[in-house]
Design a protein around this motif. Sequence first.
Motif, mmCIF file in Angstrom:
data_model
loop_
_atom_site.group_PDB
_atom_site.id
_atom_site.type_symbol
_atom_site.label_atom_id
_atom_site.label_comp_id
_atom_site.label_asym_id
_atom_site.label_seq_id
_atom_site.Cartn_x
_atom_site.Cartn_y
_atom_site.Cartn_z
ATOM 1 N N LYS A 138 0.831 -1.206 0.000
ATOM 2 C CA LYS A 138 0.000 0.000 0.000
ATOM 3 C C LYS A 138 0.869 1.261 0.000
ATOM 4 O O LYS A 138 0.528 2.251 -0.652
ATOM 5 N N ASP A 195 -5.955 6.199 -1.467
ATOM 6 C CA ASP A 195 -6.533 5.244 -0.522
ATOM 7 C C ASP A 195 -6.527 3.830 -1.118
ATOM 8 O O ASP A 195 -7.561 3.313 -1.531
ATOM 9 N N ARG A 249 -7.036 0.173 -1.436
ATOM 10 C CA ARG A 249 -7.848 -0.790 -0.702
ATOM 11 C C ARG A 249 -7.838 -2.104 -1.459
ATOM 12 O O ARG A 249 -7.551 -2.143 -2.647
ATOM 13 N N LEU A 251 -14.796 -4.288 1.133
ATOM 14 C CA LEU A 251 -13.400 -3.851 1.209
ATOM 15 C C LEU A 251 -12.633 -4.665 2.237
ATOM 16 O O LEU A 251 -13.150 -4.972 3.315
ATOM 17 N N ASP A 252 -11.415 -4.980 1.885
ATOM 18 C CA ASP A 252 -10.495 -5.704 2.758
ATOM 19 C C ASP A 252 -11.052 -7.053 3.228
ATOM 20 O O ASP A 252 -10.731 -7.522 4.303
#
Length: 151
Positions: A47, A57, A59, A99-100
């Motif tokens: 990241k 950002d 993700r 997300l994630d």
Amino acid sequence: MAASALQGHRYVELKPVTEGDGWDAEALLKAISPTTLPPGDNEALEKAELKRRGWRDPRGLFGYSKDSPYKDLYIYFDAADRSSPVNVAASKAFRCYGLDGKQGVIDWEVIRGPCVLLRGEPPKMTSFTTGKLEQMDFPYHPLITPQELAP
């Protein structure tokens, strides 16, 4: 096509298809190129590298490649990107988790701009016989070919 492209790459970038059908195999092949991330499967370093490239950002999302018994594909995209073209192929292909890796909730709208894909290792679980954390015995092919993404 070069031999290395047929063998695949550890990391590939998928740019939005901006002309014609976002699922057209020929257009997708043109939108796929090899890229790099820091070695070692360290999400924080990956990241940080994407932020160095201008992403605000980064993700991640999980997905499955064809016939995979586990969530083997991982994609990074810039969740703060509101102005780049929609990456139709990535948005549709990875619309199964939040997300994630959140289960049961899709907490994002679309993927805009380029994304970076990589193949994750098979999951680990605690062995009943040894009590130790062991990698599950699934086939693992770390390299991703453009043909795999655009059959």
